[in-house]
Design a protein around this motif. Structure first.
Motif, mmCIF file in Angstrom:
data_model
loop_
_atom_site.group_PDB
_atom_site.id
_atom_site.type_symbol
_atom_site.label_atom_id
_atom_site.label_comp_id
_atom_site.label_asym_id
_atom_site.label_seq_id
_atom_site.Cartn_x
_atom_site.Cartn_y
_atom_site.Cartn_z
ATOM 1 N N TYR A 30 1.142 -1.299 0.033
ATOM 2 C CA TYR A 30 0.130 0.220 0.101
ATOM 3 C C TYR A 30 0.867 1.388 -0.056
ATOM 4 N N ASN B 72 -1.073 -3.345 3.613
ATOM 5 C CA ASN B 72 -1.913 -2.949 4.132
ATOM 6 C C ASN B 72 -1.726 -1.331 4.810
ATOM 7 N N VAL C 189 -4.831 0.484 5.808
ATOM 8 C CA VAL C 189 -6.415 0.589 5.363
ATOM 9 C C VAL C 189 -6.863 -0.972 6.220
ATOM 10 N N LEU D 103 -7.968 -5.449 -1.080
ATOM 11 C CA LEU D 103 -6.512 -5.423 -1.187
ATOM 12 C C LEU D 103 -5.394 -5.400 -1.942
ATOM 13 N N ASN E 80 -4.172 -1.774 -4.182
ATOM 14 C CA ASN E 80 -2.605 -1.884 -4.144
ATOM 15 C C ASN E 80 -1.661 -2.252 -5.749
#
Length: 216
Positions: free
Chosen positions: A10, A41, A56, A116, A120
């Motif tokens: 991320y 994350n 996140v 996720l 990303n």
């Protein structure tokens, strides 16, 4: 140069792209198990109070059984998108190139990807455009341990330099090594001492289109 293998991250740290610019191609691990408290994350930014993580929230991240990173879903019940954008505005609103990139980031967040991994990946493609990186990006088709070779398309065997989980928000400063890419020191928005391990956002907001020249 050679191919490299990373997990998705991320707002990846600058060191991720410093490795990328030296490679022939990037492989992204699509079949590893999700791990908490990693760059998968979260990212590190620089604020007036020092280095701050942005994370996140995800669903199922605390389950006892293992979940593939590519299947982890983002928890949109929390208003994290607004919080992240607000924090970035507060930290970097006065930087030279914040306004240059802020709308693009807002648009990516507005897409609300469910997973996720997809968020990303969208951010990675955006940063590749910003840094003018045109190297091919591949996804792994199965999980293989560090000592195994990955099969590239068209049955051409390659052995990427395995960099999975070598970058960590817990240890943003890595020991110097002859084969490790370096990051050129640049002027940051806060503090007297250079803060290592920050997200590529920090470099872009400070250096704009010239950011790529700071990746050694």
């Amino acid at each position: 140069m050679s191919d490299i293998l990373f997990e998705t991250q991320y707002h990846p740290p600058i060191a991720f792209f410093a490795e990328f610019v030296r490679a022939d191609a990037l492989w992204l691990e699509a079949h590893d198990h999700y791990r908490k408290q990693t760059y998968r994350n979260r990212c590190l930014i620089l604020t007036a109070q020092g280095v701050k993580p942005l994370s996140v929230p995800v669903l199922d991240g605390n389950r006892s059984e293992k979940v593939l990173s590519s299947l982890i879903e983002i928890d949109y019940r929390q208003n994290w998108r607004h919080q992240h954008l607000h924090t970035l505005q507060t930290a970097y609103g006065g930087s030279p190139y914040f306004e240059y990139y802020a709308d693009y980031l807002h648009d990516i967040y507005q897409q609300k990807p469910a997973r996720l991994f997809d968020l990303n990946l969208a951010l990675l493609h955006f940063y590749c455009r910003c840094l003018r990186l045109r190297l091919p990006i591949h996804l792994t088709t199965e999980y293989q341990p560090a000592t195994a070779e990955l099969a590239e398309p068209h049955d051409s065997a390659v052995s990427p330099h395995d960099l999975r989980d070598t970058l960590s928000p817990k240890h943003p400063t890595l020991p110097a090594r002859p084969d490790r890419a370096s990051v050129t020191v640049y002027g940051q928005h806060f503090g007297k001492d250079f803060a290592p391990g920050l997200s590529i956002l920090d470099l872009l907001f400070m250096q704009g289109p010239a950011a790529g020249s700071f990746l050694a």
